[in-house]
Design a protein around this motif. Structure first.
Motif, PDB file in Angstrom:
ATOM      1  N   VAL A  18      93.717  32.246 -28.029  1.00  0.00           N
ATOM      2  CA  VAL A  18      93.955  32.197 -29.474  1.00  0.00           C
ATOM      3  C   VAL A  18      95.180  31.323 -29.705  1.00  0.00           C
ATOM      4  O   VAL A  18      96.293  31.680 -29.293  1.00  0.00           O
ATOM      5  N   ASP A  19      94.976  30.163 -30.335  1.00  0.00           N
ATOM      6  CA  ASP A  19      96.058  29.195 -30.551  1.00  0.00           C
ATOM      7  C   ASP A  19      96.448  29.194 -32.018  1.00  0.00           C
ATOM      8  O   ASP A  19      95.598  29.063 -32.909  1.00  0.00           O
ATOM      9  N   GLY A  20      97.751  29.328 -32.285  1.00  0.00           N
ATOM     10  CA  GLY A  20      98.270  29.236 -33.645  1.00  0.00           C
ATOM     11  C   GLY A  20      98.871  27.877 -33.906  1.00  0.00           C
ATOM     12  O   GLY A  20      99.613  27.339 -33.073  1.00  0.00           O
ATOM     13  N   HIS A  21      98.575  27.252 -35.078  1.00  0.00           N
ATOM     14  CA  HIS A  21      99.083  25.933 -35.454  1.00  0.00           C
ATOM     15  C   HIS A  21      99.594  25.995 -36.887  1.00  0.00           C
ATOM     16  O   HIS A  21      99.080  26.759 -37.720  1.00  0.00           O
ATOM     17  N   THR A  22     100.601  25.178 -37.194  1.00  0.00           N
ATOM     18  CA  THR A  22     101.151  25.088 -38.553  1.00  0.00           C
ATOM     19  C   THR A  22     101.190  23.634 -38.976  1.00  0.00           C
ATOM     20  O   THR A  22     100.942  22.722 -38.183  1.00  0.00           O
ATOM     21  N   ASP A  23     101.529  23.401 -40.266  1.00  0.00           N
ATOM     22  CA  ASP A  23     101.771  22.031 -40.728  1.00  0.00           C
ATOM     23  C   ASP A  23     103.217  21.664 -40.420  1.00  0.00           C
ATOM     24  O   ASP A  23     104.011  22.531 -40.029  1.00  0.00           O
ATOM     25  N   PRO A  24     103.632  20.403 -40.589  1.00  0.00           N
ATOM     26  CA  PRO A  24     104.979  19.984 -40.169  1.00  0.00           C
ATOM     27  C   PRO A  24     106.097  20.340 -41.145  1.00  0.00           C
ATOM     28  O   PRO A  24     107.269  20.074 -40.843  1.00  0.00           O
ATOM     29  N   ARG A  25     105.792  20.918 -42.290  1.00  0.00           N
ATOM     30  CA  ARG A  25     106.856  21.212 -43.250  1.00  0.00           C
ATOM     31  C   ARG A  25     107.716  22.373 -42.749  1.00  0.00           C
ATOM     32  O   ARG A  25     107.169  23.384 -42.281  1.00  0.00           O
ATOM     33  N   PRO A  26     109.046  22.245 -42.825  1.00  0.00           N
ATOM     34  CA  PRO A  26     109.931  23.313 -42.329  1.00  0.00           C
ATOM     35  C   PRO A  26     109.669  24.619 -43.062  1.00  0.00           C
ATOM     36  O   PRO A  26     109.385  24.637 -44.258  1.00  0.00           O
ATOM     37  N   ILE A  27     109.777  25.718 -42.317  1.00  0.00           N
ATOM     38  CA  ILE A  27     109.569  27.030 -42.907  1.00  0.00           C
ATOM     39  C   ILE A  27     110.885  27.551 -43.467  1.00  0.00           C
ATOM     40  O   ILE A  27     111.966  27.292 -42.924  1.00  0.00           O
ATOM     41  N   ASN A  28     110.793  28.263 -44.572  1.00  0.00           N
ATOM     42  CA  ASN A  28     111.981  28.829 -45.213  1.00  0.00           C
ATOM     43  C   ASN A  28     111.794  30.336 -45.283  1.00  0.00           C
ATOM     44  O   ASN A  28     111.322  30.874 -46.274  1.00  0.00           O
ATOM     45  N   ALA A  80      95.669  17.285 -45.535  1.00  0.00           N
ATOM     46  CA  ALA A  80      95.966  17.236 -44.098  1.00  0.00           C
ATOM     47  C   ALA A  80      96.784  18.442 -43.668  1.00  0.00           C
ATOM     48  O   ALA A  80      96.543  19.029 -42.603  1.00  0.00           O
ATOM     49  N   PHE A  81      97.737  18.850 -44.511  1.00  0.00           N
ATOM     50  CA  PHE A  81      98.533  20.032 -44.182  1.00  0.00           C
ATOM     51  C   PHE A  81      97.644  21.266 -44.072  1.00  0.00           C
ATOM     52  O   PHE A  81      97.814  22.098 -43.186  1.00  0.00           O
ATOM     53  N   THR A  82      96.680  21.392 -44.994  1.00  0.00           N
ATOM     54  CA  THR A  82      95.770  22.544 -44.970  1.00  0.00           C
ATOM     55  C   THR A  82      94.944  22.552 -43.692  1.00  0.00           C
ATOM     56  O   THR A  82      94.739  23.608 -43.072  1.00  0.00           O
ATOM     57  N   ARG A  83      94.460  21.409 -43.273  1.00  0.00           N
ATOM     58  CA  ARG A  83      93.643  21.336 -42.061  1.00  0.00           C
ATOM     59  C   ARG A  83      94.460  21.690 -40.815  1.00  0.00           C
ATOM     60  O   ARG A  83      93.942  22.288 -39.866  1.00  0.00           O
ATOM     61  N   ASN A  84      95.737  21.300 -40.831  1.00  0.00           N
ATOM     62  CA  ASN A  84      96.565  21.561 -39.648  1.00  0.00           C
ATOM     63  C   ASN A  84      96.996  23.022 -39.544  1.00  0.00           C
ATOM     64  O   ASN A  84      97.315  23.490 -38.444  1.00  0.00           O
ATOM     65  N   ARG A  85      97.021  23.765 -40.656  1.00  0.00           N
ATOM     66  CA  ARG A  85      97.339  25.200 -40.608  1.00  0.00           C
ATOM     67  C   ARG A  85      96.074  25.937 -40.191  1.00  0.00           C
ATOM     68  O   ARG A  85      95.161  26.142 -41.008  1.00  0.00           O
ATOM     69  N   ARG A  86      96.008  26.361 -38.922  1.00  0.00           N
ATOM     70  CA  ARG A  86      94.749  26.870 -38.409  1.00  0.00           C
ATOM     71  C   ARG A  86      94.975  27.823 -37.239  1.00  0.00           C
ATOM     72  O   ARG A  86      96.037  27.840 -36.621  1.00  0.00           O
ATOM     73  N   ILE A  87      93.924  28.613 -36.967  1.00  0.00           N
ATOM     74  CA  ILE A  87      93.829  29.462 -35.776  1.00  0.00           C
ATOM     75  C   ILE A  87      92.603  28.973 -34.994  1.00  0.00           C
ATOM     76  O   ILE A  87      91.496  28.906 -35.530  1.00  0.00           O
ATOM     77  N   GLU A  88      92.811  28.596 -33.705  1.00  0.00           N
ATOM     78  CA  GLU A  88      91.733  28.080 -32.881  1.00  0.00           C
ATOM     79  C   GLU A  88      91.393  29.119 -31.804  1.00  0.00           C
ATOM     80  O   GLU A  88      92.270  29.743 -31.220  1.00  0.00           O
ATOM     81  N   LEU A  89      90.081  29.254 -31.560  1.00  0.00           N
ATOM     82  CA  LEU A  89      89.583  30.100 -30.495  1.00  0.00           C
ATOM     83  C   LEU A  89      88.910  29.237 -29.451  1.00  0.00           C
ATOM     84  O   LEU A  89      88.017  28.438 -29.783  1.00  0.00           O
ATOM     85  N   LYS A  90      89.328  29.383 -28.188  1.00  0.00           N
ATOM     86  CA  LYS A  90      88.742  28.593 -27.116  1.00  0.00           C
ATOM     87  C   LYS A  90      88.390  29.509 -25.950  1.00  0.00           C
ATOM     88  O   LYS A  90      89.248  30.207 -25.411  1.00  0.00           O
TER      89      LYS A  90
END
Length: 342
Positions: free
Chosen positions: A267-277, A328-338
């Motif tokens: 289970v891989d977690g991914h975010t977009d590049p914008r800094p989190i606050n 693009a930000f929406t697509r990069n915020r994702r959970i991948e299953l492999k």
């Protein structure tokens, strides 16, 4: 009176005394000549004996030099001794020649010459002892060289046996490697088959939702299916419903796949590049890892074996869309299953 007068007229007869004196002188000369001849004979015998000893010594030195020439390495000290020995011999020969000249004019100095001859004999004896010692050292060196050659032969034999064993081992390793590759290829094919079945089952369960798609060998969920912005808790009911179906498919898959196949669902977690606050997470890396762990923990709670699950966080460093748009930000915020090997 006439007779006495006649004797006085003839005078004194000196001839018998002269003859006696001359005989005595001749006898003395003959004695001296005899002594000279005897001394000359003994000196000649002594010199001849010394020449013979020197000849034998020269022959031994020649033989020693021939032996030493075969083993030059490590024998420099012996060569120095031989050089000193030759120098001594040359000096002795010079002394011998000088004494020969003295013997030719021998006279009153015969006793001194005999003393010199005795000293020369002592020197020759010492040189003979040095030669014997040098020969003994050469013999020891020859024995050491023979032992080294035997050791080298044994080492070469051992190396040959080792090389043969190494060749046999390499052949066995190559055969085992080939068999292992075939086995791994079979396992990969078998796991690929189960992956296809698993993805097919997930498609049946999840349907054709636009926020869930297959990319290569991964099932990709948009993070918004499970999480609110900046959070890592599964607060959305529709997300938990999707994970329930995923848990059912995983448990069914776990029953089908043979136990000897080492597989896991990553289970891989991914975010977009914008800094989190957020006070809870220092950066996107922590957020992505926390989201992946939340999904894993939920699946474990639904009965999935924890040995079959792996959680990984990649932050913003593995984007699938490098544009800087909201889409693009929406697509990069994702959970991948492999589904992969362990």
């Amino acid at each position: 009176m006439a007779l006495a007068r006649g004797r006085r007229e003839r005078g004194i007869d000196y001839w018998p005394g002269f003859v006696d004196a001359l005989s005595t002188l001749v006898l003395g000369i003959i004695f001296l000549l005899t002594v000279f001849v005897v001394v000359q004979f003994y000196l000649t015998q002594e010199v001849t004996g010394k020449d013979t000893a020197l000849s034998r010594l020269n022959a031994q030195i020649a033989q020693l030099t021939e032996l030493l020439s075969l083993e030059k390495t490590g024998k420099l000290s012996l060569e120095d001794q031989l050089a000193a020995l030759r120098s001594s011999l040359v000096s002795a020969e010079g002394e011998r020649d000088r004494f020969k000249g003295l013997y030719e004019g021998i006279g009153s100095g015969a006793a001194d010459a005999q003393g010199k001859a005795a000293e020369l004999g002592t020197q020759l004896d010492a040189e003979k002892r040095l030669t014997a010692r040098a020969l003994a050292q050469v013999e020891v060196l020859n024995q050491q060289i023979a032992a080294l050659r035997r050791q080298l032969a044994a080492i070469e034999s051992s190396l040959a046996a080792t090389e043969q064993k190494d060749k046999e081992s390499q052949a066995r390793i190559a055969d085992l490697g080939q068999r292992l590759n075939l086995a791994l290829a079979a396992r990969v094919q078998e796991l690929t088959k189960f992956r296809s079945d698993f993805f097919g089952k997930l498609r049946e369960i999840l349907g054709n939702r636009p926020d869930i798609r297959v990319v290569g060998d991964r099932f990709v969920f948009q993070s918004e299916v499970f999480f609110d912005t900046g959070k890592a808790t599964l607060d959305k009911p529709e997300g938990r419903t999707e994970l329930d179906g995923l848990a059912s498919a995983l448990m069914e898959l776990e029953r089908k796949i043979p136990g000897e196949i080492a597989w896991v669902l990553r289970v891989d977690g991914h975010t977009d590049p914008r800094p989190i606050n957020s006070p809870q997470f220092k950066n996107n890396w922590e957020l992505s890892a926390a989201r992946a762990i939340s999904v894993v923990q939920y699946l474990v709670g639904k009965g999935v074996s924890p040995q079959r699950l792996v959680a990984a966080g990649f932050g913003e460093f593995q984007p699938i869309d490098v544009d800087k748009t909201e889409e693009a930000f929406t697509r990069n915020r994702r959970i991948e299953l492999k589904l992969t090997e362990r």
